[in-house]
Motif scaffolding. Structure first.
Motif, PDB file in Angstrom:
ATOM      1  N   SER A 398     -30.454 -23.161  13.654  1.00 22.47           N
ATOM      2  CA  SER A 398     -30.292 -22.166  12.267  1.00 22.47           C
ATOM      3  C   SER A 398     -31.139 -21.291  12.354  1.00 22.47           C
ATOM      4  O   SER A 398     -31.056 -20.517  11.538  1.00 22.47           O
ATOM      5  CB  SER A 398     -30.497 -23.364  11.062  1.00 22.47           C
ATOM      6  OG  SER A 398     -31.737 -23.887  10.990  1.00 22.47           O
ATOM      7  N   TRP A 399     -32.465 -21.099  13.332  1.00 20.26           N
ATOM      8  CA  TRP A 399     -33.282 -20.262  13.191  1.00 20.26           C
ATOM      9  C   TRP A 399     -32.787 -19.147  14.282  1.00 20.26           C
ATOM     10  O   TRP A 399     -33.432 -18.059  14.215  1.00 20.26           O
ATOM     11  CB  TRP A 399     -34.565 -20.692  13.772  1.00 20.26           C
ATOM     12  CG  TRP A 399     -35.148 -21.463  12.981  1.00 20.26           C
ATOM     13  CD1 TRP A 399     -35.471 -23.103  13.193  1.00 20.26           C
ATOM     14  CD2 TRP A 399     -35.903 -21.250  11.558  1.00 20.26           C
ATOM     15  NE1 TRP A 399     -35.910 -23.520  11.768  1.00 20.26           N
ATOM     16  CE2 TRP A 399     -36.345 -22.440  11.101  1.00 20.26           C
ATOM     17  CE3 TRP A 399     -36.136 -20.115  10.986  1.00 20.26           C
ATOM     18  CZ2 TRP A 399     -37.127 -22.392   9.711  1.00 20.26           C
ATOM     19  CZ3 TRP A 399     -36.803 -19.980   9.914  1.00 20.26           C
ATOM     20  CH2 TRP A 399     -37.150 -21.123   9.134  1.00 20.26           C
ATOM     21  N   PHE A 400     -31.544 -19.352  14.780  1.00 22.60           N
ATOM     22  CA  PHE A 400     -31.190 -18.200  15.620  1.00 22.60           C
ATOM     23  C   PHE A 400     -30.588 -17.260  14.759  1.00 22.60           C
ATOM     24  O   PHE A 400     -29.795 -17.595  13.973  1.00 22.60           O
ATOM     25  CB  PHE A 400     -30.227 -18.622  16.824  1.00 22.60           C
ATOM     26  CG  PHE A 400     -29.297 -17.833  17.425  1.00 22.60           C
ATOM     27  CD1 PHE A 400     -30.044 -16.845  18.298  1.00 22.60           C
ATOM     28  CD2 PHE A 400     -27.957 -17.447  17.093  1.00 22.60           C
ATOM     29  CE1 PHE A 400     -29.353 -15.811  19.000  1.00 22.60           C
ATOM     30  CE2 PHE A 400     -27.343 -16.507  17.944  1.00 22.60           C
ATOM     31  CZ  PHE A 400     -28.010 -15.534  18.869  1.00 22.60           C
ATOM     32  N   GLY A 401     -30.971 -15.809  14.687  1.00 17.67           N
ATOM     33  CA  GLY A 401     -30.466 -14.978  13.843  1.00 17.67           C
ATOM     34  C   GLY A 401     -31.144 -14.752  12.740  1.00 17.67           C
ATOM     35  O   GLY A 401     -30.928 -13.857  11.984  1.00 17.67           O
ATOM     36  N   TYR A 402     -32.398 -15.661  12.587  1.00 15.35           N
ATOM     37  CA  TYR A 402     -33.129 -15.425  11.383  1.00 15.35           C
ATOM     38  C   TYR A 402     -33.998 -14.064  11.289  1.00 15.35           C
ATOM     39  O   TYR A 402     -34.552 -13.702  12.449  1.00 15.35           O
ATOM     40  CB  TYR A 402     -34.186 -16.631  11.307  1.00 15.35           C
ATOM     41  CG  TYR A 402     -35.221 -16.645  10.416  1.00 15.35           C
ATOM     42  CD1 TYR A 402     -35.203 -16.940   8.975  1.00 15.35           C
ATOM     43  CD2 TYR A 402     -36.452 -16.145  10.599  1.00 15.35           C
ATOM     44  CE1 TYR A 402     -36.138 -16.862   8.029  1.00 15.35           C
ATOM     45  CE2 TYR A 402     -37.437 -15.935   9.698  1.00 15.35           C
ATOM     46  CZ  TYR A 402     -37.313 -16.419   8.438  1.00 15.35           C
ATOM     47  OH  TYR A 402     -38.184 -16.316   7.618  1.00 15.35           O
ATOM     48  N   ALA A 403     -34.183 -13.562  10.214  1.00 16.36           N
ATOM     49  CA  ALA A 403     -34.906 -12.301  10.017  1.00 16.36           C
ATOM     50  C   ALA A 403     -35.999 -12.635   8.799  1.00 16.36           C
ATOM     51  O   ALA A 403     -35.523 -12.945   7.983  1.00 16.36           O
ATOM     52  CB  ALA A 403     -34.252 -11.279   9.894  1.00 16.36           C
ATOM     53  N   TRP A 404     -37.374 -12.511   9.245  1.00 17.43           N
ATOM     54  CA  TRP A 404     -38.297 -12.679   8.255  1.00 17.43           C
ATOM     55  C   TRP A 404     -38.130 -11.474   7.220  1.00 17.43           C
ATOM     56  O   TRP A 404     -37.774 -10.303   7.560  1.00 17.43           O
ATOM     57  CB  TRP A 404     -39.604 -12.825   8.616  1.00 17.43           C
ATOM     58  CG  TRP A 404     -40.010 -11.764   9.812  1.00 17.43           C
ATOM     59  CD1 TRP A 404     -40.447 -10.478   9.702  1.00 17.43           C
ATOM     60  CD2 TRP A 404     -39.825 -12.015  11.124  1.00 17.43           C
ATOM     61  NE1 TRP A 404     -40.651  -9.960  10.850  1.00 17.43           N
ATOM     62  CE2 TRP A 404     -40.427 -10.895  11.927  1.00 17.43           C
ATOM     63  CE3 TRP A 404     -39.686 -13.340  12.099  1.00 17.43           C
ATOM     64  CZ2 TRP A 404     -40.413 -10.950  13.300  1.00 17.43           C
ATOM     65  CZ3 TRP A 404     -39.763 -12.829  13.300  1.00 17.43           C
ATOM     66  CH2 TRP A 404     -40.237 -11.953  14.033  1.00 17.43           C
ATOM     67  N   ALA A 405     -38.889 -11.800   5.858  1.00 15.44           N
ATOM     68  CA  ALA A 405     -38.789 -10.384   5.125  1.00 15.44           C
ATOM     69  C   ALA A 405     -39.759  -9.571   5.464  1.00 15.44           C
ATOM     70  O   ALA A 405     -40.820  -9.791   5.956  1.00 15.44           O
ATOM     71  CB  ALA A 405     -39.295 -11.105   3.664  1.00 15.44           C
ATOM     72  N   SER A 406     -39.229  -8.264   5.215  1.00 10.87           N
ATOM     73  CA  SER A 406     -40.187  -7.233   5.352  1.00 10.87           C
ATOM     74  C   SER A 406     -39.954  -5.994   4.412  1.00 10.87           C
ATOM     75  O   SER A 406     -38.574  -5.454   4.367  1.00 10.87           O
ATOM     76  CB  SER A 406     -40.187  -6.532   6.762  1.00 10.87           C
ATOM     77  OG  SER A 406     -40.870  -5.606   7.063  1.00 10.87           O
ATOM     78  N   PRO A 407     -40.662  -5.608   3.451  1.00 10.01           N
ATOM     79  CA  PRO A 407     -41.846  -6.314   3.294  1.00 10.01           C
ATOM     80  C   PRO A 407     -41.933  -7.753   2.633  1.00 10.01           C
ATOM     81  O   PRO A 407     -40.656  -8.004   2.024  1.00 10.01           O
ATOM     82  CB  PRO A 407     -42.515  -5.180   2.350  1.00 10.01           C
ATOM     83  CG  PRO A 407     -41.413  -4.500   1.485  1.00 10.01           C
ATOM     84  CD  PRO A 407     -40.436  -4.450   2.534  1.00 10.01           C
ATOM     85  N   ASP A 408     -43.070  -8.290   2.333  1.00 13.51           N
ATOM     86  CA  ASP A 408     -43.025  -9.785   1.536  1.00 13.51           C
ATOM     87  C   ASP A 408     -42.747  -9.134   0.022  1.00 13.51           C
ATOM     88  O   ASP A 408     -42.858  -8.134  -0.351  1.00 13.51           O
ATOM     89  CB  ASP A 408     -44.281 -10.207   1.613  1.00 13.51           C
ATOM     90  CG  ASP A 408     -44.659 -10.564   2.987  1.00 13.51           C
ATOM     91  OD1 ASP A 408     -43.500 -10.995   3.730  1.00 13.51           O
ATOM     92  OD2 ASP A 408     -45.819 -10.803   3.247  1.00 13.51           O
ATOM     93  N   GLU A 409     -42.073 -10.408  -0.516  1.00 10.59           N
ATOM     94  CA  GLU A 409     -41.688 -10.086  -1.938  1.00 10.59           C
ATOM     95  C   GLU A 409     -42.959  -9.661  -2.755  1.00 10.59           C
ATOM     96  O   GLU A 409     -44.040 -10.414  -2.535  1.00 10.59           O
ATOM     97  CB  GLU A 409     -41.076 -11.384  -2.683  1.00 10.59           C
ATOM     98  CG  GLU A 409     -40.557 -11.147  -3.956  1.00 10.59           C
ATOM     99  CD  GLU A 409     -39.909 -12.505  -4.549  1.00 10.59           C
ATOM    100  OE1 GLU A 409     -39.562 -12.673  -5.547  1.00 10.59           O
ATOM    101  OE2 GLU A 409     -39.929 -13.344  -3.481  1.00 10.59           O
ATOM    102  N   GLY A 410     -43.042  -8.828  -3.829  1.00  9.26           N
ATOM    103  CA  GLY A 410     -44.013  -8.468  -4.469  1.00  9.26           C
ATOM    104  C   GLY A 410     -45.139  -7.370  -3.739  1.00  9.26           C
ATOM    105  O   GLY A 410     -46.039  -6.911  -4.426  1.00  9.26           O
ATOM    106  N   PHE A 411     -44.450  -6.775  -2.631  1.00  8.75           N
ATOM    107  CA  PHE A 411     -45.581  -6.015  -1.908  1.00  8.75           C
ATOM    108  C   PHE A 411     -45.691  -4.631  -2.956  1.00  8.75           C
ATOM    109  O   PHE A 411     -44.774  -4.162  -3.585  1.00  8.75           O
ATOM    110  CB  PHE A 411     -45.089  -5.105  -0.689  1.00  8.75           C
ATOM    111  CG  PHE A 411     -45.476  -4.227   0.048  1.00  8.75           C
ATOM    112  CD1 PHE A 411     -46.718  -4.279   0.665  1.00  8.75           C
ATOM    113  CD2 PHE A 411     -44.937  -2.849  -0.177  1.00  8.75           C
ATOM    114  CE1 PHE A 411     -47.384  -3.367   1.295  1.00  8.75           C
ATOM    115  CE2 PHE A 411     -45.692  -1.935   0.260  1.00  8.75           C
ATOM    116  CZ  PHE A 411     -46.765  -1.806   0.962  1.00  8.75           C
ATOM    117  N   VAL A 412     -47.068  -4.259  -2.827  1.00  9.62           N
ATOM    118  CA  VAL A 412     -47.320  -3.026  -3.483  1.00  9.62           C
ATOM    119  C   VAL A 412     -48.124  -2.020  -2.827  1.00  9.62           C
ATOM    120  O   VAL A 412     -49.260  -2.420  -2.036  1.00  9.62           O
ATOM    121  CB  VAL A 412     -48.082  -3.343  -4.684  1.00  9.62           C
ATOM    122  CG1 VAL A 412     -48.597  -2.007  -5.476  1.00  9.62           C
ATOM    123  CG2 VAL A 412     -47.335  -4.285  -5.805  1.00  9.62           C
TER     124      VAL A 412
END
Length: 453
Positions: A398-412
């Motif tokens: 299930s990690w195939f195709g996974y993309a991490w968040a960019s930017p992280d939630e709440g980025f300022v």
């Protein structure tokens, strides 16, 4: 540090005095197509940075850049955000040997604007001008071949559009820039921005660089919402950077420099990658070798619609090769990064073998006096790598195709004011003033090799 290359036994020619320029011409409203001259293999210098190496100043950057040039590489990617990278690259390109043998028109310099630090961005016209001026000084050049807006997902579309407009003004009125692009991670944001630029200005962006989106773990750049959407927005070239997912796809795990573990991959994904690495070990292979070859070889075809016919690096010392020598078709453009001569040598061997497997590769090898079965060996190696790559992807699950968040939630964005001259030109920390490298589990420090973004 070494500033001149060592002659290899395989070299048959004498050292040339000067390399020929990459053909480029410009007229009012027109210039040479980027896809006709951009080299399909670009040397990325994010490794000249504290993120990937505890002491980038201790790297033999002059020797690496010189060796890359002698092996046919004709493009270097950097950024002000990559710590001392611009300065180290500029110094390497300014050595007497490089200046004499490789005149400035014989290679590309690609850099970026807008990203200042991990949480600080400035896309204003005034900062763009300042950043370009600083990059020109650091890189010892009077023009930049391609300038990206760095990590556009961290700013608003209007801010990114302001930066693109200013870069184009500098291109048209000052002649200090030849091509303009954007870079970033989220595929959808890159597509949105490319479409916005075309819609608002009537001129498409020249290049869009994506990183870690065409690897063994994530291939979204090759999807309809990736390269096809960008092509529809008029983007000419789409370089694929970080074929190892910022160092994720390695036996050693993610790189840890003097700034600690910066990698956004969650621990579960890292565990799956370790399992995949163990599988490769059982078959006498390194995960990073399989991942690198698969990404480079597959992107040559998958990225061809937004690729280039520029001269590929031959991978051999003092041996020039043209696009016609490997079939004459567009090749998908990749960005690779290394930290030492051994990594460079291995990467160039992989690249040479990939080129041998292309249309025309068999005749090229024979005419050059190399192994007459080089084409056959390359094709067989491609099949073997593909088999192992398919199993790696199954292990990732299930990690195939996974993309991490960019930017992280709440980025300022922490940009509050125009920096002073002292702040803008503050020297980068040396190891004596930097944090210590963060140990991995088990107490051992991370070995640095083959990241890259």
């Amino acid at each position: 540090m070494a500033s001149t290359p060592t002659e290899h036994l395989s070299t048959t020619s004498t050292f040339p005095t000067r390399q020929r320029p990459i053909p480029y011409s410009a007229a009012i409203g027109q210039h040479t197509s980027l896809s006709s001259i951009l080299p399909p293999l670009i040397f990325g210098t994010a490794t000249f940075n504290h993120q990937y190496n505890s002491d980038p100043f201790a790297l033999d950057t002059a020797g690496l850049v010189t060796s890359a040039l002698t092996h046919g590489i004709r493009a270097f990617d950097t950024s002000p955000y990559y710590g001392p990278s611009e300065e180290l690259l500029g110094a390497a390109l300014a050595t007497p040997f490089v200046r004499e043998t490789f005149p400035r028109p014989s290679y590309f310099i690609l850099t970026k604007v807008g990203r200042i630090s991990a949480d600080t961005f400035d896309y204003s016209a005034s900062w763009v001008r300042r950043s370009i001026s600083r990059s020109l000084e650091r890189l010892h050049t009077d023009y930049l071949d391609l300038v990206y807006c760095h990590d556009v997902e961290f700013v608003s579309p209007s801010e990114a559009l302001e930066a693109v407009r200013e870069l184009r003004r500098i291109r048209d009125e000052e002649g200090k820039i030849r091509y303009i692009g954007i870079s970033g991670y989220p595929i959808d944001v890159l597509g949105d921005m490319a479409e916005l630029v075309l819609r608002e200005t009537g001129e498409p962006i020249d290049a869009v660089q994506s990183y870690a989106n065409f690897t063994l773990q994530n291939q979204s750049l090759a999807s309809v919402r990736g390269i096809q959407r960008l092509r529809n927005a008029g983007v000419e070239v789409v370089p694929n950077a970080s074929p190892l997912g910022m160092g994720l796809l390695r036996r050693q795990g993610v790189p840890v420099g003097s700034l600690g573990d910066f990698h956004p991959a969650p621990k579960e994904l890292r565990a799956a990658v370790r399992e995949a690495s163990n599988f490769c070990d059982r078959h006498g292979e390194k995960l990073e070798v399989i991942a690198l070859r698969w990404a480079l070889e597959t992107w040559i075809e998958s990225g061809a619609s937004c690729g280039s016919k520029g001269d590929p690096a031959s991978g051999l010392p003092w041996t020039r090769e043209s696009n016609d020598d490997v079939g004459g078709a567009k090749l998908g453009v990749s960005v690779i990064g290394v930290s030492n001569s051994a990594e460079l040598e291995k990467t160039m061997l992989v690249w040479r073998s990939i080129l041998d497997g292309l249309e025309g590769g068999e005749n090229t090898a024979v005419q050059a006096g190399r192994w007459y079965r080089a084409w056959e060996w390359s094709r067989n190696r491609k099949a073997a790598v593909r088999m192992l790559a398919e199993e790696v992807q199954e292990i990732l699950g299930s990690w195939f195709g996974y993309a991490w968040a960019s930017p992280d939630e709440g980025f300022v964005n922490q940009r509050q004011k125009e920096p002073s001259s002292e702040e803008a030109n503050a020297p980068w920390l040396t190891p004596a003033a930097s944090p210590e490298a963060t140990p991995l589990e088990g107490g051992e420090l991370e070995e640095k090799s083959l990241p890259l973004r």
